[in-house]
Design a protein around this motif. Structure first.
Motif, PDB file in Angstrom:
ATOM      1  N   PRO A 204       0.805  -1.231   0.000  1.00 27.25           N
ATOM      2  CA  PRO A 204       0.000   0.000   0.000  1.00 27.25           C
ATOM      3  C   PRO A 204       0.833   1.274   0.000  1.00 27.25           C
ATOM      4  CG  PRO A 204      -0.916  -1.599   1.530  1.00 27.25           C
ATOM      5  CD  PRO A 204       0.398  -2.159   1.067  1.00 27.25           C
ATOM      6  N   SER A 205       2.025   1.220   0.606  1.00 31.64           N
ATOM      7  CA  SER A 205       2.864   2.422   0.651  1.00 31.64           C
ATOM      8  C   SER A 205       3.271   2.868  -0.750  1.00 31.64           C
ATOM      9  CB  SER A 205       4.107   2.163   1.507  1.00 31.64           C
ATOM     10  OG  SER A 205       4.894   1.122   0.950  1.00 31.64           O
ATOM     11  N   TRP A 206       3.230   1.961  -1.723  1.00 33.19           N
ATOM     12  CA  TRP A 206       3.536   2.293  -3.106  1.00 33.19           C
ATOM     13  C   TRP A 206       2.273   2.296  -3.968  1.00 33.19           C
ATOM     14  CZ3 TRP A 206       8.152   3.688  -5.351  1.00 33.19           C
ATOM     15  CH2 TRP A 206       9.296   3.604  -4.537  1.00 33.19           C
ATOM     16  N   ARG A 207       1.535   1.205  -3.950  1.00 35.00           N
ATOM     17  CA  ARG A 207       0.442   1.066  -4.922  1.00 35.00           C
ATOM     18  C   ARG A 207      -0.812   1.860  -4.574  1.00 35.00           C
ATOM     19  NH1 ARG A 207       0.556  -4.255  -8.578  1.00 35.00           N
ATOM     20  NH2 ARG A 207       2.825  -4.511  -8.680  1.00 35.00           N
ATOM     21  N   ALA A 208      -0.936   2.302  -3.337  1.00 29.89           N
ATOM     22  CA  ALA A 208      -2.111   3.115  -2.996  1.00 29.89           C
ATOM     23  C   ALA A 208      -2.084   4.452  -3.722  1.00 29.89           C
ATOM     24  CB  ALA A 208      -2.186   3.331  -1.487  1.00 29.89           C
ATOM     25  N   GLY A 209      -0.916   4.843  -4.226  1.00 26.07           N
ATOM     26  CA  GLY A 209      -0.826   6.094  -4.969  1.00 26.07           C
ATOM     27  C   GLY A 209      -1.287   5.988  -6.413  1.00 26.07           C
ATOM     28  N   LEU A 210      -1.475   4.781  -6.907  1.00 25.86           N
ATOM     29  CA  LEU A 210      -1.913   4.606  -8.291  1.00 25.86           C
ATOM     30  C   LEU A 210      -3.350   5.081  -8.463  1.00 25.86           C
ATOM     31  CD1 LEU A 210      -0.501   1.023  -9.000  1.00 25.86           C
ATOM     32  CD2 LEU A 210       0.425   3.195  -9.829  1.00 25.86           C
ATOM     33  N   PRO A 211      -3.686   5.696  -9.601  1.00 27.19           N
ATOM     34  CA  PRO A 211      -5.080   6.089  -9.851  1.00 27.19           C
ATOM     35  C   PRO A 211      -5.996   4.866  -9.796  1.00 27.19           C
ATOM     36  CG  PRO A 211      -3.603   7.092 -11.457  1.00 27.19           C
ATOM     37  CD  PRO A 211      -2.779   6.101 -10.689  1.00 27.19           C
ATOM     38  N   ALA A 212      -7.232   5.065  -9.414  1.00 27.35           N
ATOM     39  CA  ALA A 212      -8.193   3.965  -9.334  1.00 27.35           C
ATOM     40  C   ALA A 212      -8.325   3.271 -10.682  1.00 27.35           C
ATOM     41  CB  ALA A 212      -9.552   4.502  -8.871  1.00 27.35           C
ATOM     42  N   GLY A 213      -8.254   1.945 -10.653  1.00 26.69           N
ATOM     43  CA  GLY A 213      -8.396   1.162 -11.870  1.00 26.69           C
ATOM     44  C   GLY A 213      -7.244   1.298 -12.846  1.00 26.69           C
ATOM     45  N   TYR A 214      -6.090   1.735 -12.365  1.00 22.46           N
ATOM     46  CA  TYR A 214      -4.976   2.036 -13.261  1.00 22.46           C
ATOM     47  C   TYR A 214      -4.484   0.806 -14.016  1.00 22.46           C
ATOM     48  CZ  TYR A 214      -0.464   3.864 -14.846  1.00 22.46           C
ATOM     49  OH  TYR A 214       0.603   4.251 -15.612  1.00 22.46           O
ATOM     50  N   ALA A 215      -4.314  -0.303 -13.313  1.00 26.33           N
ATOM     51  CA  ALA A 215      -3.806  -1.513 -13.968  1.00 26.33           C
ATOM     52  C   ALA A 215      -4.699  -1.918 -15.135  1.00 26.33           C
ATOM     53  CB  ALA A 215      -3.686  -2.654 -12.960  1.00 26.33           C
ATOM     54  N   GLY A 216      -6.007  -1.773 -14.957  1.00 30.45           N
ATOM     55  CA  GLY A 216      -6.923  -2.122 -16.038  1.00 30.45           C
ATOM     56  C   GLY A 216      -6.878  -1.138 -17.188  1.00 30.45           C
ATOM     57  N   SER A 217      -6.705   0.148 -16.878  1.00 31.89           N
ATOM     58  CA  SER A 217      -6.723   1.167 -17.929  1.00 31.89           C
ATOM     59  C   SER A 217      -5.486   1.106 -18.823  1.00 31.89           C
ATOM     60  CB  SER A 217      -6.842   2.562 -17.308  1.00 31.89           C
ATOM     61  OG  SER A 217      -5.674   2.884 -16.558  1.00 31.89           O
ATOM     62  N   VAL A 218      -4.386   0.554 -18.295  1.00 29.11           N
ATOM     63  CA  VAL A 218      -3.160   0.466 -19.108  1.00 29.11           C
ATOM     64  C   VAL A 218      -2.876  -0.971 -19.539  1.00 29.11           C
ATOM     65  CG1 VAL A 218      -2.143   2.493 -18.014  1.00 29.11           C
ATOM     66  CG2 VAL A 218      -1.646   0.211 -17.082  1.00 29.11           C
ATOM     67  N   ALA A 219      -3.803  -1.881 -19.256  1.00 27.89           N
ATOM     68  CA  ALA A 219      -3.583  -3.293 -19.573  1.00 27.89           C
ATOM     69  C   ALA A 219      -3.254  -3.475 -21.045  1.00 27.89           C
ATOM     70  CB  ALA A 219      -4.830  -4.106 -19.212  1.00 27.89           C
ATOM     71  N   GLY A 220      -2.297  -4.333 -21.317  1.00 29.95           N
ATOM     72  CA  GLY A 220      -1.863  -4.592 -22.680  1.00 29.95           C
ATOM     73  C   GLY A 220      -0.694  -3.724 -23.087  1.00 29.95           C
ATOM     74  N   ARG A 221      -0.708  -2.471 -22.635  1.00 34.33           N
ATOM     75  CA  ARG A 221       0.399  -1.563 -22.960  1.00 34.33           C
ATOM     76  C   ARG A 221       1.332  -1.362 -21.778  1.00 34.33           C
ATOM     77  NH1 ARG A 221       0.776   3.825 -22.405  1.00 34.33           N
ATOM     78  NH2 ARG A 221      -1.443   4.086 -22.046  1.00 34.33           N
ATOM     79  N   GLY A 222       0.767  -1.401 -20.579  1.00 35.05           N
ATOM     80  CA  GLY A 222       1.573  -1.242 -19.380  1.00 35.05           C
ATOM     81  C   GLY A 222       1.486  -2.485 -18.520  1.00 35.05           C
ATOM     82  N   LYS A 223       2.637  -2.941 -18.017  1.00 33.99           N
ATOM     83  CA  LYS A 223       2.675  -4.137 -17.174  1.00 33.99           C
ATOM     84  C   LYS A 223       3.269  -3.762 -15.824  1.00 33.99           C
ATOM     85  CE  LYS A 223       4.333  -8.945 -17.013  1.00 33.99           C
ATOM     86  NZ  LYS A 223       2.976  -9.500 -16.727  1.00 33.99           N
ATOM     87  N   LEU A 224       2.530  -4.028 -14.755  1.00 39.53           N
ATOM     88  CA  LEU A 224       2.980  -3.767 -13.393  1.00 39.53           C
ATOM     89  C   LEU A 224       3.319  -5.083 -12.718  1.00 39.53           C
ATOM     90  CD1 LEU A 224       1.428  -1.140 -14.177  1.00 39.53           C
ATOM     91  CD2 LEU A 224       0.752  -0.947 -11.770  1.00 39.53           C
ATOM     92  N   VAL A 225       4.522  -5.157 -12.151  1.00 35.85           N
ATOM     93  CA  VAL A 225       4.953  -6.368 -11.445  1.00 35.85           C
ATOM     94  C   VAL A 225       5.535  -5.966 -10.104  1.00 35.85           C
ATOM     95  CG1 VAL A 225       5.389  -7.644 -13.577  1.00 35.85           C
ATOM     96  CG2 VAL A 225       7.254  -6.355 -12.506  1.00 35.85           C
ATOM     97  N   ASP A 226       5.534  -6.903  -9.179  1.00 34.28           N
ATOM     98  CA  ASP A 226       6.089  -6.639  -7.859  1.00 34.28           C
ATOM     99  C   ASP A 226       7.608  -6.496  -7.932  1.00 34.28           C
ATOM    100  OD1 ASP A 226       6.085  -6.300  -5.067  1.00 34.28           O
ATOM    101  OD2 ASP A 226       6.466  -8.428  -4.750  1.00 34.28           O
ATOM    102  N   TRP A 227       8.244  -7.329  -8.728  1.00 30.77           N
ATOM    103  CA  TRP A 227       9.693  -7.269  -8.904  1.00 30.77           C
ATOM    104  C   TRP A 227      10.045  -7.917 -10.237  1.00 30.77           C
ATOM    105  CZ3 TRP A 227      13.199  -4.308  -7.096  1.00 30.77           C
ATOM    106  CH2 TRP A 227      14.554  -4.628  -7.204  1.00 30.77           C
ATOM    107  N   ALA A 228      11.003  -7.358 -10.937  1.00 30.43           N
ATOM    108  CA  ALA A 228      11.388  -7.846 -12.263  1.00 30.43           C
ATOM    109  C   ALA A 228      12.790  -8.441 -12.231  1.00 30.43           C
ATOM    110  CB  ALA A 228      11.339  -6.701 -13.277  1.00 30.43           C
ATOM    111  N   PRO A 229      13.071  -9.418 -13.097  1.00 27.73           N
ATOM    112  CA  PRO A 229      14.442  -9.937 -13.233  1.00 27.73           C
ATOM    113  C   PRO A 229      15.280  -8.897 -13.979  1.00 27.73           C
ATOM    114  CG  PRO A 229      13.011 -10.984 -14.847  1.00 27.73           C
ATOM    115  CD  PRO A 229      12.128 -10.104 -14.008  1.00 27.73           C
ATOM    116  N   GLN A 230      15.804  -7.932 -13.247  1.00 29.77           N
ATOM    117  CA  GLN A 230      16.293  -6.696 -13.849  1.00 29.77           C
ATOM    118  C   GLN A 230      17.391  -6.902 -14.887  1.00 29.77           C
ATOM    119  OE1 GLN A 230      16.236  -2.872 -11.857  1.00 29.77           O
ATOM    120  NE2 GLN A 230      18.477  -2.877 -11.890  1.00 29.77           N
ATOM    121  N   ASP A 231      18.349  -7.773 -14.613  1.00 29.06           N
ATOM    122  CA  ASP A 231      19.444  -7.956 -15.565  1.00 29.06           C
ATOM    123  C   ASP A 231      18.911  -8.459 -16.904  1.00 29.06           C
ATOM    124  OD1 ASP A 231      22.417  -7.844 -15.849  1.00 29.06           O
ATOM    125  OD2 ASP A 231      22.143  -9.951 -16.333  1.00 29.06           O
ATOM    126  N   ASP A 232      17.973  -9.382 -16.843  1.00 29.01           N
ATOM    127  CA  ASP A 232      17.390  -9.917 -18.074  1.00 29.01           C
ATOM    128  C   ASP A 232      16.507  -8.884 -18.771  1.00 29.01           C
ATOM    129  OD1 ASP A 232      18.637 -12.360 -17.640  1.00 29.01           O
ATOM    130  OD2 ASP A 232      16.965 -13.136 -16.456  1.00 29.01           O
TER     131      ASP A 232
END
Length: 356
Positions: A204-232
């Motif tokens: 919540p300290s991070w994701r509560a700042g996202l606009p309501a329904g944000y993940a759905g509004s950017v789905a397909g073009r924007g991908k949100l993940v908890d953590w990414a395999p950064q080097d890859d």
């Protein structure tokens, strides 16, 4: 006071109530074009008492370092390197140690096993990026992170056009930057119309700042993940720029893979790293703020046009210094020299180590 850099004010009139910002002078160990301000110094964290304590710690550390024979640095050599192992390895115990020799030993990680044809910068052909000819990701190395990476990132990147994706990550330990800033950053990313991959903690300290329904509004073009395999991720041909907090490990990884950076430093050494990225190496831009229009405009500048092309050319040249066989050989030679020095000057320790 010895060891304390001089400062000179570059904002003498403070009628608007802004904090007076000063430029640090007299730091001979840093390039002149760095020109750090007092707001970019690494000990400026917390209240004034904490800052004084941190400054005293750094000052004590530097004074103790004067007596070192060698200092290993997780970095790559500059265009003119002094004090390298190649120049001094044969001098033996008689070598004068007026100051420690600084030995770049990084990045030592060889980009083996990667078959990535990168297509960075403006002017790509718009083709779909792929990590290798079979379109299956080949990880460059084992993930050193303590966080569980989302394994779907690479498959998602495989489906994106080459050099089209904005990768966003503030690292593993940076504290929350505030709900208002998260919201503006999210809206700025959406406003670009470009694909983006955002490693944002599922907290919540991070994701509560996202606009309501944000993940759905950017789905397909924007991908949100908890953590990414950064080097890859940084090694993938679909990634065109990296919006980063400028932690040193992240900075080195971006250089290893030739990815331009959009800098949003938060604390500690990140401001100095940002200054190198934007003023010395000129391989990235600094976000003046995280307002949505600033985020959008900076991404457009770095991802396209003449400015984006220039930044990529600078990054390509810097990457050659960091990951070529010559640079790796120098790093390995410096590390061997350091070990040989210990063996030569402390044979008893070597014998004990061999016994154990």
């Amino acid at each position: 006071r010895e060891g304390t850099p001089a400062v000179s004010s570059n904002q003498l009139d403070d009628k608007d109530g802004r904090e007076e910002e000063q430029v640090v002078r007299g730091l001979g160990i840093l390039p002149a074009q760095l020109e750090l301000s007092t707001k970019e110094l690494p000990w400026l964290v917390g209240d004034s008492a904490t800052q004084r304590s941190r400054f005293a710690f750094w000052l004590q550390t530097l004074r103790r370092a004067r007596g070192f024979r060698s200092v290993l640095v997780n970095s790559f050599p500059g265009e003119a390197v002094t004090g390298t192992a190649a120049a001094e390895d044969d001098d033996g115990p008689q070598r004068q140690a007026a100051c420690p020799r600084v030995l770049p030993v990084g990045p030592l990680l060889v980009l083996a096993g990667c078959n990535v044809e990168r297509a960075k910068g403006a002017g790509d052909d718009g083709g779909v990026a792929a990590t290798n000819i079979n379109n299956h990701p080949q990880p460059c190395s084992k993930n050193p992170s303590m966080w569980q990476a989302d394994s779907t990132c690479i498959r998602w990147l495989d489906a994106q056009p080459a050099a089209s994706v904005v990768y966003v990550s503030f690292g593993s330990w940076v504290g929350p930057i505030g709900h208002d800033k998260i919201r503006e950053l999210a809206l700025g990313l959406e406003a670009t119309g470009r694909p983006f991959l955002w490693a944002i903690k599922d907290d919540p300290s991070w994701r509560a700042g996202l606009p309501a329904g944000y993940a759905g509004s950017v789905a397909g073009r924007g991908k949100l993940v908890d953590w990414a395999p950064q080097d890859d991720v940084l090694g993938h041909a679909a990634v065109g720029c990296y919006l980063t907090h400028c932690g040193w490990n992240s900075t080195v990884e971006a250089i290893q893979h030739g990815v331009r950076m959009l800098c949003c430093p938060v604390s500690g050494d990140q401001f100095i790293n940002c200054a190198y990225i934007t003023r010395v190496w000129e391989v990235g831009l600094k976000l003046g703020s995280v307002r949505r229009d600033v985020v959008r405009d900076c991404i457009e500048r770095i991802m396209g046009g003449a400015e984006g092309t220039r930044l990529q050319e600078k990054m390509d040249a810097l990457r050659q210094r960091a990951v070529t066989a010559e640079a790796r050989c120098l790093a390995q030679g410096n590390l061997r020299s350091f070990v040989n020095e210990i063996k030569r000057d402390h044979p008893l320790l070597t014998q004990i180590y061999n016994i154990l």
